[in-house]
Design an enzyme around this catalytic site. Structure first.
Site, PDB file in Angstrom:
ATOM      1  N   CYS A 192     -39.730  43.364  -2.882  1.00 17.72           N
ATOM      2  CA  CYS A 192     -38.861  44.904  -3.988  1.00 17.72           C
ATOM      3  C   CYS A 192     -37.518  45.135  -3.595  1.00 17.72           C
ATOM      4  CB  CYS A 192     -39.546  46.285  -2.954  1.00 17.72           C
ATOM      5  SG  CYS A 192     -41.489  46.252  -2.586  1.00 17.72           S
ATOM      6  N   GLY A 224     -39.457  43.329  -8.327  1.00 18.22           N
ATOM      7  CA  GLY A 224     -40.880  44.148  -8.432  1.00 18.22           C
ATOM      8  C   GLY A 224     -40.956  44.336  -9.620  1.00 18.22           C
ATOM      9  N   ASN A 246     -38.202  47.195   1.537  1.00 19.43           N
ATOM     10  CA  ASN A 246     -38.820  46.089   1.798  1.00 19.43           C
ATOM     11  C   ASN A 246     -38.443  46.021   2.717  1.00 19.43           C
ATOM     12  OD1 ASN A 246     -36.801  43.240   0.927  1.00 19.43           O
ATOM     13  ND2 ASN A 246     -38.686  43.661   0.033  1.00 19.43           N
ATOM     14  N   GLY A 247     -40.074  44.455   2.402  1.00 16.04           N
ATOM     15  CA  GLY A 247     -40.921  44.210   3.683  1.00 16.04           C
ATOM     16  C   GLY A 247     -42.170  43.891   3.855  1.00 16.04           C
ATOM     17  N   TYR A 283     -36.292  31.790  -4.821  1.00 10.92           N
ATOM     18  CA  TYR A 283     -36.834  31.810  -5.836  1.00 10.92           C
ATOM     19  C   TYR A 283     -36.549  33.070  -5.947  1.00 10.92           C
ATOM     20  CZ  TYR A 283     -40.628  34.920  -8.651  1.00 10.92           C
ATOM     21  OH  TYR A 283     -41.386  35.057  -9.674  1.00 10.92           O
TER      22      TYR A 283
HETATM   23  O1  LIG Z   1     -47.044  27.911  -8.436  1.00 12.75           O
HETATM   24  P1  LIG Z   1     -47.052  29.313  -9.458  1.00 12.75           P
HETATM   25  O2  LIG Z   1     -48.038  30.530  -8.549  1.00 12.75           O
HETATM   26  O3  LIG Z   1     -47.043  29.356 -10.759  1.00 12.75           O
HETATM   27  O4  LIG Z   1     -45.857  30.132  -9.114  1.00 12.75           O
HETATM   28  C1  LIG Z   1     -44.276  29.758  -8.783  1.00 12.75           C
HETATM   29  C2  LIG Z   1     -43.440  29.528 -10.140  1.00 12.75           C
HETATM   30  O5  LIG Z   1     -43.628  31.027 -10.269  1.00 12.75           O
HETATM   31  C3  LIG Z   1     -42.716  31.185 -10.200  1.00 12.75           C
HETATM   32  O6  LIG Z   1     -41.479  31.389 -11.551  1.00 12.75           O
HETATM   33  P2  LIG Z   1     -41.741  32.681 -12.437  1.00 12.75           P
HETATM   34  O7  LIG Z   1     -42.602  33.115 -13.821  1.00 12.75           O
HETATM   35  O8  LIG Z   1     -42.353  34.263 -11.715  1.00 12.75           O
HETATM   36  O9  LIG Z   1     -40.314  33.977 -12.684  1.00 12.75           O
HETATM   37  P3  LIG Z   1     -39.134  32.443 -13.148  1.00 12.75           P
HETATM   38  O10 LIG Z   1     -39.053  33.151 -14.532  1.00 12.75           O
HETATM   39  O11 LIG Z   1     -37.819  33.975 -12.614  1.00 12.75           O
HETATM   40  O12 LIG Z   1     -38.973  31.315 -13.101  1.00 12.75           O
HETATM   41  C4  LIG Z   1     -41.619  30.413  -9.678  1.00 12.75           C
HETATM   42  O13 LIG Z   1     -40.628  30.695 -10.799  1.00 12.75           O
HETATM   43  C5  LIG Z   1     -42.819  29.402 -10.559  1.00 12.75           C
HETATM   44  O14 LIG Z   1     -41.967  29.017 -12.084  1.00 12.75           O
HETATM   45  N1  LIG Z   2     -42.761  43.244  -1.452  1.00 17.27           N
HETATM   46  C1  LIG Z   2     -42.129  44.027  -0.579  1.00 17.27           C
HETATM   47  O1  LIG Z   2     -41.128  44.404  -0.333  1.00 17.27           O
HETATM   48  C2  LIG Z   2     -43.473  46.003  -0.371  1.00 17.27           C
HETATM   49  C3  LIG Z   2     -42.922  47.124   0.817  1.00 17.27           C
HETATM   50  C4  LIG Z   2     -44.414  47.133   1.503  1.00 17.27           C
HETATM   51  N2  LIG Z   2     -44.564  46.638   1.980  1.00 17.27           N
HETATM   52  C5  LIG Z   2     -45.434  48.080  -0.108  1.00 17.27           C
HETATM   53  O2  LIG Z   2     -45.963  47.161  -0.550  1.00 17.27           O
HETATM   54  O3  LIG Z   2     -45.053  48.693  -0.952  1.00 17.27           O
HETATM   55 MG   LIG Z   3     -40.514  29.924 -12.753  1.00 20.73          MG
END
Ligand SMILES: O=P(O)(O)OC[C@H]1O[C@H](OP(=O)(O)OP(=O)(O)O)[C@H](O)[C@@H]1O
Ligand SMILES: NC(=O)CC[C@H](N)C(=O)O
Ligand SMILES: [Mg+2]
Length: 503
Positions: A2, A28, A101-102, A257
């Site tokens: 988040c 998020g 966040n967390g 990521y």
């Molecule tokens: O194996 P998966 O479950 O598919 O997850 C991994 C993928 O998801 C993320 O991309 P995402 O589309 O969320 O965002 P980005 O555009 O920042 O790369 C990450 O960069 C990989 O491409």
């Molecule tokens: N990804 C997060 O930081 C989530 C915060 C909190 N655990 C929620 O689910 O809202």
């Molecule tokens: Mg990606």
């Protein structure tokens, strides 16, 4: 993950918090919320959706005040209902609201204790539990005006009881803003400041430095693991270490990521760390795959672009942006259900045939989690005419659940769980694949700040830094948070009692 923001300013903060949340949107996409304090009363707007959709002009007008907090949510506990969007509120003591966040790892035990203390937690969210825990500790003081020492003692007591990951911003009516980071510093938190025209100072905390940049605050420093920051109602800044044995262990997946490349987390530029990941992986490919027949290196937008460029440099091969990303579709991985995630890959990415036709391509991604992206993207590369499709991942195989704020609760949903590289390669349909070694990933980040001796790397090696995660906890998590269980719970839960939320 988040995103959180907190500001104690000298001007209306509604637009500044909104703008900051917009640049934290990548953390998020499920819900967003802002709380401000207007003449001693909280104003709240929170709902499911992106920042641009949640806050209409009428909401912004009502979010008056010079102090406030904001949140963008990617649910990792409870449901994704709007009533579990953040900020959360408790009316006693003083009136407090939290952005978290967390993810806590002892939510159930804390909830039971809170019930015995006659505190009511109305939702299934761990963040509401954390707020009540802090509220209970703050309530032990009977002064009308909290001192910084009283606030820090309450945070110290929270550290002693809460387990897991938490970076939080808490507004307390007529008292000020409290922000703190768990003793391991798993989730990021930065502190910034801005000087007003009259020379007075405004303070801001945020998940990432990019939020400070976007709204004209100067980066002061990272909040240290276990440290708390208190900005009192009269705009004084106090900071104190509140943990007994803090130990820097930031989550390495922020660098892989989650975070934006233009952020600096714990003195490490996220961009530079990704370039370094490309260097290490490029060297590995060169070393172990000397006689490869790769013609071109192609990133899978967006996060892997900086990494792929460096791999191409190392291999002395052309780098081509062979996939075009639809800029109106958000991140796939942080979408709530597998069906939605699957559908969005093809809506989000499309191949430029000329870059694939009759070529052996090396596709590069930052990580492979469920394999949703890699499986479909390899199919698309073949449809576009590629002869051979190789695949490189800048992160090692993800084999273990995450319990600290990334929604990977179930090992069975992870494509690398219980499989070796050859098996993964077959499932995603690649002609060959390579993963970064964990030691190289850690070095790629650690070389940029040698003071960090340890990272939170549990998704790769199953070592959970908080030392409280065992198989029975992971089994419990699986039963609560696999995709089917989540879908069922979201159907069952409606809205709950809460502070008046402007609709
Ligand atoms: O194996 P998966 O479950 O598919 O997850 C991994 C993928 O998801 C993320 O991309 P995402 O589309 O969320 O965002 P980005 O555009 O920042 O790369 C990450 O960069 C990989 O491409
Ligand atoms: N990804 C997060 O930081 C989530 C915060 C909190 N655990 C929620 O689910 O809202
Ligand atoms: Mg990606």
């Amino acid at each position: 993950m988040c995103g959180i923001v907190g500001i104690v300013g000298n001007h209306s903060v509604n637009q500044t918090i909104y703008d900051a949340l917009t640049v934290l949107q990548h953390r998020g996409q499920d819900a967003a919320g802002i709380v401000t304090i207007d003449h001693g009363a909280f104003r709240l707007r929170k709902a499911n959706g992106l920042v641009k959709d949640v806050f209409e002009p009428k909401h912004m007008q009502r979010l008056q005040g010079q102090e406030g907090i904001g949140h963008v949510r990617y649910p990792t506990a409870g449901s994704s209902s709007a009533s579990e969007a953040q900020p959360f509120y408790v009316n006693s003591p003083f009136g407090m609201a939290i952005a978290h966040n967390g993810n806590l790892t002892n939510t159930e035990a804390l909830r039971e204790t809170l019930v015995k203390q006659r505190r009511h937690v109305n939702t299934t969210s761990d963040s509401e539990v954390l707020l009540n825990l802090l509220a209970h500790e703050i309530a032990k003081n009977d002064s009308a005006q909290l001192t910084a020492d009283e606030v820090f003692a309450a945070v110290a007591a929270v550290h002693q009881q809460a387990r897991g990951a938490y970076a939080v911003a808490v507004m307390i009516i007529n008292q000020g803003l409290v922000a703190f980071r768990d003793p391991y510093g798993i989730r990021p938190l930065v502190l910034g400041q801005r000087e007003s025209e009259d020379g007075t100072l405004e303070y801001m905390v945020a998940s990432e430095s990019v939020a400070l940049d976007a709204v004209g605050f100067k980066f002061l420093r990272d909040v240290a693991p276990g440290e708390a920051v208190f900005i009192s109602a009269d705009r004084q800044l106090f900071t104190q270490q509140c943990a007994e044995a803090p130990s820097y262990s930031p989550c390495i997946f922020e660098y892989v990521y989650f975070a934006r490349p233009d952020s600096t987390i714990d003195k490490v530029s996220v961009y530079a760390s990704r370039v370094n990941m490309g260097v290490k992986l490029g060297e590995k490919i060169k070393r172990e795959w000397e006689d490869n027949d790769i013609d071109v290196v192609i990133p899978i937008p967006e996060t892997s672009c900086d990494i792929a460029l460096e791999i191409a440099n190392r291999l002395d091969l052309p780098y081509r942006q062979g996939f075009v990303k639809n800029r109106y579709i958000g991140r796939t991985f942080i979408m709530p259900g597998q069906q939605q995630r699957r559908k969005s890959v093809r809506r989000k990415l499309n191949a430029i045939s000329a870059e694939f036709k009759d070529k052996n391509v090396l596709l590069v991604d930052d990580s492979i989690v469920r394999g949703t992206t890699s499986e479909q993207i390899i199919e698309m590369a073949r449809e576009a005419g590629a002869k051979k499709v190789y695949f490189a991942s800048a992160a090692p195989e993800i084999r273990f659940p995450n319990v600290y704020g990334i929604d990977m609760p179930t090992s069975n949903e992870l494509i690398a769980h219980g499989r070796d590289v050859q098996e993964i390669s077959e499932i995603i349909g690649a002609d060959g694949m390579v993963f970064q070694d964990l030691g190289d990933l850690v070095d790629a980040v650690a070389e940029l700040n040698p003071d960090i001796k340890q990272f939170e790397t549990s998704v790769f090696d199953g070592n959970y830094v908080t030392n409280d995660v065992d198989q029975s906890y992971l089994d419990h998590l699986t039963s609560l948070r696999n995709d089917d269980a989540k879908a069922k719970r979201n159907m069952e839960l409606g809205t709950s009692l809460e502070l008046h939320n402007h609709t």
